[in-house]
Design a protein around this motif. Structure first.
Motif, PDB file in Angstrom:
ATOM      1  N   ASP A  26       0.837  -1.207   0.000  1.00 12.80           N
ATOM      2  CA  ASP A  26       0.000   0.000   0.000  1.00 12.80           C
ATOM      3  C   ASP A  26       0.869   1.253   0.000  1.00 12.80           C
ATOM      4  O   ASP A  26       0.669   2.166  -0.811  1.00 12.80           O
ATOM      5  N   TYR A  27       1.813   1.287   0.919  1.00 16.96           N
ATOM      6  CA  TYR A  27       2.680   2.465   1.030  1.00 16.96           C
ATOM      7  C   TYR A  27       3.492   2.661  -0.251  1.00 16.96           C
ATOM      8  O   TYR A  27       3.552   3.768  -0.801  1.00 16.96           O
ATOM      9  N   VAL A  28       4.097   1.575  -0.730  1.00 17.39           N
ATOM     10  CA  VAL A  28       4.966   1.670  -1.911  1.00 17.39           C
ATOM     11  C   VAL A  28       4.174   2.118  -3.144  1.00 17.39           C
ATOM     12  O   VAL A  28       4.606   3.009  -3.901  1.00 17.39           O
ATOM     13  N   PHE A  29       3.001   1.516  -3.352  1.00 14.98           N
ATOM     14  CA  PHE A  29       2.226   1.809  -4.560  1.00 14.98           C
ATOM     15  C   PHE A  29       1.595   3.203  -4.531  1.00 14.98           C
ATOM     16  O   PHE A  29       1.504   3.863  -5.571  1.00 14.98           O
ATOM     17  N   PHE A  75       2.523   5.989  -2.460  1.00 11.15           N
ATOM     18  CA  PHE A  75       3.397   7.147  -2.263  1.00 11.15           C
ATOM     19  C   PHE A  75       4.603   7.159  -3.199  1.00 11.15           C
ATOM     20  O   PHE A  75       4.637   7.986  -4.126  1.00 11.15           O
ATOM     21  N   PRO A  76       5.609   6.298  -3.052  1.00 11.02           N
ATOM     22  CA  PRO A  76       6.758   6.391  -3.966  1.00 11.02           C
ATOM     23  C   PRO A  76       6.375   6.223  -5.445  1.00 11.02           C
ATOM     24  O   PRO A  76       6.886   6.939  -6.304  1.00 11.02           O
ATOM     25  N   LEU A  77       5.455   5.268  -5.752  1.00 11.92           N
ATOM     26  CA  LEU A  77       5.110   5.009  -7.150  1.00 11.92           C
ATOM     27  C   LEU A  77       3.946   5.857  -7.646  1.00 11.92           C
ATOM     28  O   LEU A  77       3.697   5.920  -8.857  1.00 11.92           O
ATOM     29  N   GLY A  78       3.198   6.492  -6.728  1.00  8.89           N
ATOM     30  CA  GLY A  78       2.111   7.393  -7.125  1.00  8.89           C
ATOM     31  C   GLY A  78       1.009   6.728  -7.928  1.00  8.89           C
ATOM     32  O   GLY A  78       0.449   7.330  -8.847  1.00  8.89           O
ATOM     33  N   MET A  79       0.645   5.491  -7.576  1.00  4.80           N
ATOM     34  CA  MET A  79      -0.356   4.735  -8.340  1.00  4.80           C
ATOM     35  C   MET A  79      -1.790   5.006  -7.891  1.00  4.80           C
ATOM     36  O   MET A  79      -2.735   4.456  -8.467  1.00  4.80           O
ATOM     37  N   GLY A  80      -1.970   5.821  -6.849  1.00  3.94           N
ATOM     38  CA  GLY A  80      -3.306   6.212  -6.422  1.00  3.94           C
ATOM     39  C   GLY A  80      -4.184   5.056  -5.975  1.00  3.94           C
ATOM     40  O   GLY A  80      -3.710   4.073  -5.397  1.00  3.94           O
ATOM     41  N   ILE A  81      -5.474   5.150  -6.288  1.00  6.03           N
ATOM     42  CA  ILE A  81      -6.453   4.152  -5.848  1.00  6.03           C
ATOM     43  C   ILE A  81      -6.165   2.788  -6.461  1.00  6.03           C
ATOM     44  O   ILE A  81      -6.397   1.749  -5.834  1.00  6.03           O
ATOM     45  N   PHE A  82      -5.614   2.758  -7.683  1.00  2.58           N
ATOM     46  CA  PHE A  82      -5.266   1.498  -8.323  1.00  2.58           C
ATOM     47  C   PHE A  82      -4.168   0.783  -7.538  1.00  2.58           C
ATOM     48  O   PHE A  82      -4.206  -0.445  -7.358  1.00  2.58           O
ATOM     49  N   ALA A 124      -3.632   1.055  -4.319  1.00  2.00           N
ATOM     50  CA  ALA A 124      -4.209   0.554  -3.067  1.00  2.00           C
ATOM     51  C   ALA A 124      -4.939  -0.756  -3.279  1.00  2.00           C
ATOM     52  O   ALA A 124      -4.791  -1.702  -2.497  1.00  2.00           O
ATOM     53  N   VAL A 125      -5.732  -0.842  -4.333  1.00  2.00           N
ATOM     54  CA  VAL A 125      -6.524  -2.050  -4.550  1.00  2.00           C
ATOM     55  C   VAL A 125      -5.652  -3.221  -5.020  1.00  2.00           C
ATOM     56  O   VAL A 125      -5.889  -4.379  -4.661  1.00  2.00           O
ATOM     57  N   ILE A 126      -4.612  -2.942  -5.806  1.00  2.00           N
ATOM     58  CA  ILE A 126      -3.706  -4.017  -6.226  1.00  2.00           C
ATOM     59  C   ILE A 126      -2.964  -4.593  -5.015  1.00  2.00           C
ATOM     60  O   ILE A 126      -2.778  -5.807  -4.895  1.00  2.00           O
ATOM     61  N   ALA A 127      -2.548  -3.722  -4.106  1.00  2.00           N
ATOM     62  CA  ALA A 127      -1.889  -4.196  -2.878  1.00  2.00           C
ATOM     63  C   ALA A 127      -2.808  -5.126  -2.096  1.00  2.00           C
ATOM     64  O   ALA A 127      -2.387  -6.171  -1.588  1.00  2.00           O
ATOM     65  N   THR A 128      -4.085  -4.762  -2.000  1.00  2.00           N
ATOM     66  CA  THR A 128      -5.058  -5.590  -1.296  1.00  2.00           C
ATOM     67  C   THR A 128      -5.252  -6.927  -1.995  1.00  2.00           C
ATOM     68  O   THR A 128      -5.365  -7.969  -1.351  1.00  2.00           O
ATOM     69  N   CYS A 129      -5.281  -6.916  -3.315  1.00  2.00           N
ATOM     70  CA  CYS A 129      -5.554  -8.142  -4.075  1.00  2.00           C
ATOM     71  C   CYS A 129      -4.378  -9.106  -4.124  1.00  2.00           C
ATOM     72  O   CYS A 129      -4.572 -10.309  -4.355  1.00  2.00           O
ATOM     73  N   LEU A 130      -3.169  -8.608  -3.926  1.00  2.00           N
ATOM     74  CA  LEU A 130      -2.005  -9.505  -3.892  1.00  2.00           C
ATOM     75  C   LEU A 130      -1.914 -10.256  -2.565  1.00  2.00           C
ATOM     76  O   LEU A 130      -1.312 -11.337  -2.493  1.00  2.00           O
ATOM     77  N   ALA A 131      -2.532  -9.714  -1.514  1.00  2.00           N
ATOM     78  CA  ALA A 131      -2.434 -10.312  -0.178  1.00  2.00           C
ATOM     79  C   ALA A 131      -2.956 -11.748  -0.107  1.00  2.00           C
ATOM     80  O   ALA A 131      -2.293 -12.616   0.477  1.00  2.00           O
ATOM     81  N   PRO A 132      -4.151 -12.075  -0.658  1.00  2.00           N
ATOM     82  CA  PRO A 132      -4.607 -13.473  -0.573  1.00  2.00           C
ATOM     83  C   PRO A 132      -3.720 -14.441  -1.339  1.00  2.00           C
ATOM     84  O   PRO A 132      -3.618 -15.618  -0.975  1.00  2.00           O
ATOM     85  N   LEU A 133      -3.062 -13.977  -2.398  1.00  2.00           N
ATOM     86  CA  LEU A 133      -2.149 -14.854  -3.135  1.00  2.00           C
ATOM     87  C   LEU A 133      -0.940 -15.217  -2.280  1.00  2.00           C
ATOM     88  O   LEU A 133      -0.473 -16.364  -2.285  1.00  2.00           O
ATOM     89  N   ILE A 134      -0.439 -14.235  -1.531  1.00  2.00           N
ATOM     90  CA  ILE A 134       0.677 -14.500  -0.613  1.00  2.00           C
ATOM     91  C   ILE A 134       0.235 -15.444   0.497  1.00  2.00           C
ATOM     92  O   ILE A 134       0.948 -16.379   0.860  1.00  2.00           O
ATOM     93  N   SER A 135      -0.972 -15.224   1.029  1.00  2.59           N
ATOM     94  CA  SER A 135      -1.513 -16.105   2.065  1.00  2.59           C
ATOM     95  C   SER A 135      -1.642 -17.540   1.564  1.00  2.59           C
ATOM     96  O   SER A 135      -1.281 -18.494   2.268  1.00  2.59           O
ATOM     97  N   LEU A 136      -2.152 -17.712   0.344  1.00  4.36           N
ATOM     98  CA  LEU A 136      -2.298 -19.062  -0.222  1.00  4.36           C
ATOM     99  C   LEU A 136      -0.939 -19.748  -0.389  1.00  4.36           C
ATOM    100  O   LEU A 136      -0.827 -20.974  -0.224  1.00  4.36           O
ATOM    101  N   GLY A 137       0.077 -18.959  -0.712  1.00  9.45           N
ATOM    102  CA  GLY A 137       1.419 -19.533  -0.809  1.00  9.45           C
ATOM    103  C   GLY A 137       1.884 -20.110   0.515  1.00  9.45           C
ATOM    104  O   GLY A 137       2.482 -21.202   0.558  1.00  9.45           O
TER     105      GLY A 137
END
Length: 447
Positions: free
Chosen positions: A178-181, A183-190, A192-205
């Motif tokens: 969330d922070y990286v996408f 602030f440093p990368l300036g990706m806005g709302i997109f 934030a939501v991509i960060a949220t969506c990657l989380a379950p994939l990491i959990s499944l791993g």
């Protein structure tokens, strides 16, 4: 049937609940991290967009829990009864059912994102941010739902510590990304939501470590009577779905009412309260989900005294948490609100401050309601579990919110939730007393 030693049962309860509360609080940071970073990076408009879009996540999350909690309950009962083959079929059926249901959300994300954004009453200022968040969340529904299913089964397969680790890994990665996408990368709302969506994939791993382990009891097997078996699993998990879906419906209703009363600023204030509420609710959900394997196992083995003890441990724990949380939020509400109010907007701070004091009194009763619903689901009393979930989620809350907001404005909106939870709590305790009385009578007569 010989009962479990009370001290041993209490220690096992503490272990399961500690792991699950820790994991669920971490999991709730999905949305809380979005709220905090979006509030700071995108301001009140971003916060409003998030709050308009996030109810859809409740439906995705609830559908995954319906398959996971229902399947996990049946799996635990079958394992306790020594029916390993049936337990494997249950696991397979739950996985297939969750993936089939997730396809409906994917279709909505692919073709219905604009229509859905309009239905949620997003105005021109927040329309595009709301649409982006909705579309991406819906397209990643299979990951969210499968993660919920596997978490529940791993927990019921006697590995609550790995479930906790998976939830925490997903949540912490979400916070960092969330922070990286944003602030440093300036990706806005997109971002934030991509960060949220990657989380379950990491959990499944992380969870795959258990699935691949020789100690795992989770095996894929050819399911039999797929439609009938799926219906049975989903009925046991229906109360979990109703609780989550009702949360989404309530958020939508609150958003509409608050928009008419206070506009986008009111929705932003409610966004702070709703997302803090997610964290508090996750504690009760953690207690309930930690109790569920023990309740289902005791039910499968016919140990009624163990069921009563676990329920008592759970509602006592929830009550202690309730008093502590409300006391802390009452004292610390100003600095907590300031975390989400980076611009120092006075109207936002005042509305959220009043809301916290009134809205959060509901949690003195909500924990008992959540745990009671899980109790009935765990002992295959789906009708009672469904009744409680409907009562607190829709039947009472929606009409009370409409009535009290009309009579008392924003104060009525905030108070409708605690009034609902209080009334539901009275009904829940009545159901529980009748259930245990019936079980004692049944045991004495040797039925």
């Amino acid at each position: 049937m010989k009962e479990t030693n009370p001290s041993s049962l209490f220690l096992t309860f503490c272990k399961y609940v500690l792991f699950n509360v820790t994991g669920m609080v971490g999991l709730s940071c999905y949305i809380l991290a979005d709220t905090l970073f979006i509030a700071r990076g995108l301001g009140p408009d971003g916060l409003t967009a998030l709050n308009l879009a996030i109810p859809v996540y409740s439906f995705i999350h609830g559908t995954g829990l319906m398959a996971g909690m229902g399947g996990g309950t049946r799996y635990s009962i079958q394992k306790a009864a020594g029916n390993t083959a049936a337990a494997s079929r249950t696991f397979t059926t739950a996985v297939i059912a969750s993936l089939a249901l997730s396809f409906l959300f994917v279709l909505a994300g692919a073709f219905g994102d604009k229509a859905l954004t309009s239905l949620l009453h997003a105005d021109r200022a927040v329309f595009e941010m709301t649409r982006i968040y909705l579309k991406v969340i819906l397209l990643f529904a299979p990951a969210f739902m499968l993660n919920n299913v596997v978490l529940c089964f791993v927990r019921n397969d006697r590995n609550p510590n790995l479930s906790m680790a998976a939830m925490l890994a997903g949540s912490f990665s979400n916070v960092i990304l969330d922070y990286v996408f944003i602030f440093p990368l300036g990706m806005g709302i997109f971002g934030a939501v991509i960060a949220t969506c990657l989380a379950p994939l990491i959990s499944l791993g992380i969870l795959s470590l258990h699935l691949l382990s020789a100690k795992s009891g989770l095996r894929l097997a050819r399911p039999s009577h797929m439609v009938k078996s799926s219906a049975g699993i989903l009925s046991l998990g229906l109360s979990s779905f109703i609780a989550e879906a009702a949360s989404g419906i309530v958020m939508i209703t609150f958003n509409f009412i608050i928009l008419s009363l206070k506009g986008n600023m009111g929705v932003a204030a409610y966004g702070i309260i709703a997302n803090l509420s997610l964290v508090v609710t996750s504690i009760y959900t953690g207690i309930a989900q930690g109790s569920q394997p023990l309740l289902s196992k005791a039910h499968g083995a016919g140990r009624q005294d163990s069921i009563r003890r676990v329920y008592l441990y759970a509602i006592t724990s929830a009550s202690v948490f309730s008093v502590a949380i409300y006391s802390l939020l009452s004292v610390l509400r100003v600095p907590v609100i300031s975390l989400f109010n980076h611009s120092g907007n006075r109207a936002l701070a005042e509305m959220a401050g009043e809301g916290i004091l009134l809205y959060f009194t509901a949690f003195l009763f909500a924990g008992i309601n959540i745990i009671s619903a899980i109790l009935f689901s765990s002992v295959e009393q789906a009708r009672l579990s469904f009744s409680l979930a409907m009562l607190r989620g829709i039947v009472l809350l929606l009409p009370l919110t409409l009535l009290m907001s009309h009579m008392f404005g924003m104060t009525g909106v905030w108070l409708s939730f605690p009034v609902t939870e209080l009334a539901t709590c009275a009904v829940a305790l009545l159901f529980v007393c009748r259930h245990f009385k019936k079980q004692r009578s049944h045991h004495k007569t040797g039925g």
